[in-house]
Design a protein around this motif. Structure first.
Motif, PDB file in Angstrom:
ATOM      1  N   VAL A 215       0.854  -1.189   0.000  1.00  0.00           N
ATOM      2  CA  VAL A 215       0.000   0.000   0.000  1.00  0.00           C
ATOM      3  C   VAL A 215       0.888   1.236   0.000  1.00  0.00           C
ATOM      4  CG1 VAL A 215      -1.818   1.283   1.206  1.00  0.00           C
ATOM      5  CG2 VAL A 215      -1.763  -1.223   1.352  1.00  0.00           C
ATOM      6  N   ILE A 216       0.606   2.173  -0.890  1.00  0.00           N
ATOM      7  CA  ILE A 216       1.225   3.505  -0.845  1.00  0.00           C
ATOM      8  C   ILE A 216       0.084   4.494  -0.644  1.00  0.00           C
ATOM      9  CG2 ILE A 216       2.625   5.224  -2.032  1.00  0.00           C
ATOM     10  CD1 ILE A 216       3.873   2.972  -3.652  1.00  0.00           C
ATOM     11  N   THR A 217      -0.024   5.033   0.554  1.00  0.00           N
ATOM     12  CA  THR A 217      -1.166   5.886   0.894  1.00  0.00           C
ATOM     13  C   THR A 217      -1.154   7.179   0.093  1.00  0.00           C
ATOM     14  OG1 THR A 217       0.133   6.768   2.747  1.00  0.00           O
ATOM     15  CG2 THR A 217      -1.393   4.941   3.216  1.00  0.00           C
ATOM     16  N   THR A 218      -0.036   7.916   0.132  1.00  0.00           N
ATOM     17  CA  THR A 218       0.114   9.174  -0.599  1.00  0.00           C
ATOM     18  C   THR A 218       1.592   9.347  -0.943  1.00  0.00           C
ATOM     19  OG1 THR A 218       0.502  10.501   1.403  1.00  0.00           O
ATOM     20  CG2 THR A 218      -1.785  10.308   0.661  1.00  0.00           C
ATOM     21  N   VAL A 219       1.847  10.198  -1.918  1.00  0.00           N
ATOM     22  CA  VAL A 219       3.226  10.587  -2.248  1.00  0.00           C
ATOM     23  C   VAL A 219       3.258  12.106  -2.323  1.00  0.00           C
ATOM     24  CG1 VAL A 219       5.134  10.435  -3.877  1.00  0.00           C
ATOM     25  CG2 VAL A 219       3.600   8.468  -3.565  1.00  0.00           C
ATOM     26  N   ASP A 220       4.084  12.724  -1.482  1.00  0.00           N
ATOM     27  CA  ASP A 220       4.240  14.170  -1.496  1.00  0.00           C
ATOM     28  C   ASP A 220       5.643  14.498  -0.999  1.00  0.00           C
ATOM     29  OD1 ASP A 220       3.659  17.131  -1.092  1.00  0.00           O
ATOM     30  OD2 ASP A 220       1.662  16.418  -1.626  1.00  0.00           O
ATOM     31  N   LEU A 221       5.942  15.787  -0.943  1.00  0.00           N
ATOM     32  CA  LEU A 221       7.291  16.216  -0.568  1.00  0.00           C
ATOM     33  C   LEU A 221       7.518  16.079   0.930  1.00  0.00           C
ATOM     34  CD1 LEU A 221       7.603  19.430  -2.777  1.00  0.00           C
ATOM     35  CD2 LEU A 221       8.575  17.161  -3.215  1.00  0.00           C
ATOM     36  N   ASP A 222       8.534  15.320   1.286  1.00  0.00           N
ATOM     37  CA  ASP A 222       8.990  15.172   2.666  1.00  0.00           C
ATOM     38  C   ASP A 222      10.254  14.323   2.616  1.00  0.00           C
ATOM     39  OD1 ASP A 222       9.033  15.606   5.358  1.00  0.00           O
ATOM     40  OD2 ASP A 222       7.427  14.195   5.864  1.00  0.00           O
ATOM     41  N   HIS A 223      11.172  14.571   3.536  1.00  0.00           N
ATOM     42  CA  HIS A 223      12.434  13.814   3.593  1.00  0.00           C
ATOM     43  C   HIS A 223      13.193  13.862   2.262  1.00  0.00           C
ATOM     44  CE1 HIS A 223      11.330  12.234   7.502  1.00  0.00           C
ATOM     45  NE2 HIS A 223      10.199  11.780   7.021  1.00  0.00           N
ATOM     46  N   GLN A 224      13.181  15.041   1.626  1.00  0.00           N
ATOM     47  CA  GLN A 224      13.839  15.145   0.315  1.00  0.00           C
ATOM     48  C   GLN A 224      15.331  14.835   0.378  1.00  0.00           C
ATOM     49  OE1 GLN A 224      11.361  17.225   1.455  1.00  0.00           O
ATOM     50  NE2 GLN A 224      10.788  18.691  -0.134  1.00  0.00           N
ATOM     51  N   ASP A 225      15.985  15.114   1.500  1.00  0.00           N
ATOM     52  CA  ASP A 225      17.414  14.829   1.615  1.00  0.00           C
ATOM     53  C   ASP A 225      17.706  13.347   1.422  1.00  0.00           C
ATOM     54  OD1 ASP A 225      17.857  17.479   2.069  1.00  0.00           O
ATOM     55  OD2 ASP A 225      18.189  17.291   4.225  1.00  0.00           O
ATOM     56  N   TRP A 226      16.736  12.497   1.732  1.00  0.00           N
ATOM     57  CA  TRP A 226      16.934  11.058   1.658  1.00  0.00           C
ATOM     58  C   TRP A 226      16.273  10.430   0.438  1.00  0.00           C
ATOM     59  CZ3 TRP A 226      20.388   8.949   4.777  1.00  0.00           C
ATOM     60  CH2 TRP A 226      20.710   9.619   5.962  1.00  0.00           C
ATOM     61  N   LEU A 227      15.148  11.003   0.003  1.00  0.00           N
ATOM     62  CA  LEU A 227      14.328  10.324  -0.994  1.00  0.00           C
ATOM     63  C   LEU A 227      14.353  10.978  -2.366  1.00  0.00           C
ATOM     64  CD1 LEU A 227      11.199   9.573   1.232  1.00  0.00           C
ATOM     65  CD2 LEU A 227      13.235   8.162   0.873  1.00  0.00           C
ATOM     66  N   GLY A 228      14.898  12.188  -2.476  1.00  0.00           N
ATOM     67  CA  GLY A 228      14.914  12.877  -3.759  1.00  0.00           C
ATOM     68  C   GLY A 228      14.159  14.190  -3.696  1.00  0.00           C
TER      69      GLY A 228
END
Length: 432
Positions: A170-183
């Motif tokens: 399950v992927i509930t939502t995708v938005d900007l957060d933890h950009q230093d780690w995830l892109g």
């Protein structure tokens, strides 16, 4: 080499209590976060751990993970299943992270689990989260639940939870957060989260329009994607009911006790995930499970001397937009916001999302949260030119809660991080 006359070297003391173990594993690894699966996979093999349950659901997403896990767990238990769930972070006690059959695991069980990890790890420098994940999997192996529900800690592809092959992702939502780690953009973040999907296994998506990177990855590995508002639907019926439906089934259900408007979407994803399992629970469990589901600090509310208090774990712009929607749908009243954020968050976007709904801003320092915390002066400097530029400043959250000048008929919203929400729960529960 031992020099002549030197006392023999003493072995390091073995941690005795849960608090001792948590301090030990927190200090062991030089970095708070270090993504990658090689370390945990090697220790997992040494522990001879297999699947944590006959059926497994893994939940990733920017927001809504914990609530979705709570709905899945509650519905499965209403069906008579024995469920193990692993979530993070905790609010009040570490024990909240591992639940078996509806109960937080006790201290003695966690101590035994940490010792099992220690016995196997050798010289592998596991992080705090990796150690906790292995401990949870060891506990599930011993408890033999019918279903394991695993919440991703950060991202997905390289998160420790991803050593387990899920029957449903399950992927509930995708938005900007933890950009230093995830892109730095949503497509990059989506690629990381999509890494929890498995070939030919269902992938449930809580975004109406998920990033193309997620859909491309699902297509490339043959994972059938079930998208909300495309393949399944959550539709309000009246003030007390809503409808879940897909092409061949529908059910009118009670609204969850979890109050935020976004919880209908989380509940819908939970039902879709359970229906996608090889052995799905009966539909008769949906209603009782929705009503029994609980998740602390998800728009949790109190009334104190005529003042309405809300506490929420929201800590990024998407979560702030969901809070704004909840305020729009609530009875209108003057609102005080107590905001305490970690240093790596997009505080300007968070405040902007709520600006039109908040009359009085209070900022609180978060230094007690550890290395990612910040003094209130640093938070205020980042918000100097926006709606919170004239906010009242408080050294910490306890000061803000004690000093806020809310009157009967007004509302206080406390939010900004799991740490802030946990501290608010302690303070408000102590006053009940």
């Amino acid at each position: 080499m031992i020099l002549k006359g030197s006392p023999p070297a003493m072995p390091s003391p073995v941690p005795a209590t849960l608090e001792d173990w948590l301090l030990e594993i927190e200090q062991r690894h030089p970095r708070d976060i270090e993504l990658g699966l090689d370390r945990i996979r090697s220790v997992h093999a040494r522990m001879r751990l297999t699947r944590p349950a006959p059926q497994v659901i893994t939940v990733a997403g920017t927001n809504g993970k914990g609530s979705t896990v709570a709905f899945i767990e509650s519905i499965a238990r209403a069906a008579g299943w024995r469920v193990g769930s692993y979530t993070s972070p905790h609010l009040l006690r570490y024990n909240e992270r591992v639940r078996i059959d509806g109960e937080d695991v006790d201290d003695a069980s966690l101590v035994a689990a940490f010792q099992a990890v220690e016995d196997a790890r050798g010289d592998v420098p596991l992080t705090y989260f990796e150690t906790g994940t292995l401990a949870a999997l060891w506990l599930f192996a011993n408890a033999a639940p019918d279903l394991a529900v695993l919440e991703v800690g950060l991202g997905g592809r390289l998160d420790a939870v991803n050593i387990v092959d899920a029957d449903v992702a399950v992927i509930t939502t995708v938005d900007l957060d933890h950009q230093d780690w995830l892109g730095g953009d949503i497509e990059a973040i989506g690629r990381e989260k999509a890494g929890i999907a498995r070939p030919w296994k269902p992938l449930v998506l809580g975004d109406d329009d998920p990033p193309a990177s997620v859909l491309r990855h699902a297509y490339a590995i043959g994972a059938p994607s079930w998208r909300i508002a495309n393949d399944f639907f959550a539709e309000p019926v009246d003030a007390s009911h809503w409808r879940w439906r897909d092409v061949g089934f529908e059910a009118v259900l009670p609204r969850p006790r979890l109050a935020a408007p976004v919880q209908l979407r989380n509940a819908a994803c939970a039902i879709a995930a359970l229906r996608a399992l090889p052995d799905a629970p009966p539909a008769s469990a949906y209603g009782p499970g929705l009503l029994a589901a609980r998740a602390a600090a998800r728009l949790q509310r109190w009334e104190r001397d005529g003042v309405e208090w809300w506490v929420d774990v929201g800590h990024n712009p998407q979560a702030a937009r969901a809070l704004a929607q909840a305020l729009d749908e609530a009875p209108p009243m003057p609102t005080h916001a107590i905001y305490s954020a970690l240093a790596d968050k997009d505080v300007t976007a968070v405040v902007a999302a709520l600006a039109a709904r908040v009359e009085h801003w209070h900022l609180a320092g978060s230094e007690a949260a550890g290395p990612r915390g910040q003094a209130v002066e640093a938070l205020a400097a980042r918000l100097r030119d926006g709606p919170a530029g004239t906010a009242h400043l408080h050294p910490g959250l306890a000061n803000a809660i004690a000093d806020v000048d809310a009157r009967p008929g007004q509302r206080v919203l406390v939010f900004g991080s799991f740490h802030a929400a946990g501290e608010a729960l302690r303070l408000l529960n102590a006053g009940s």
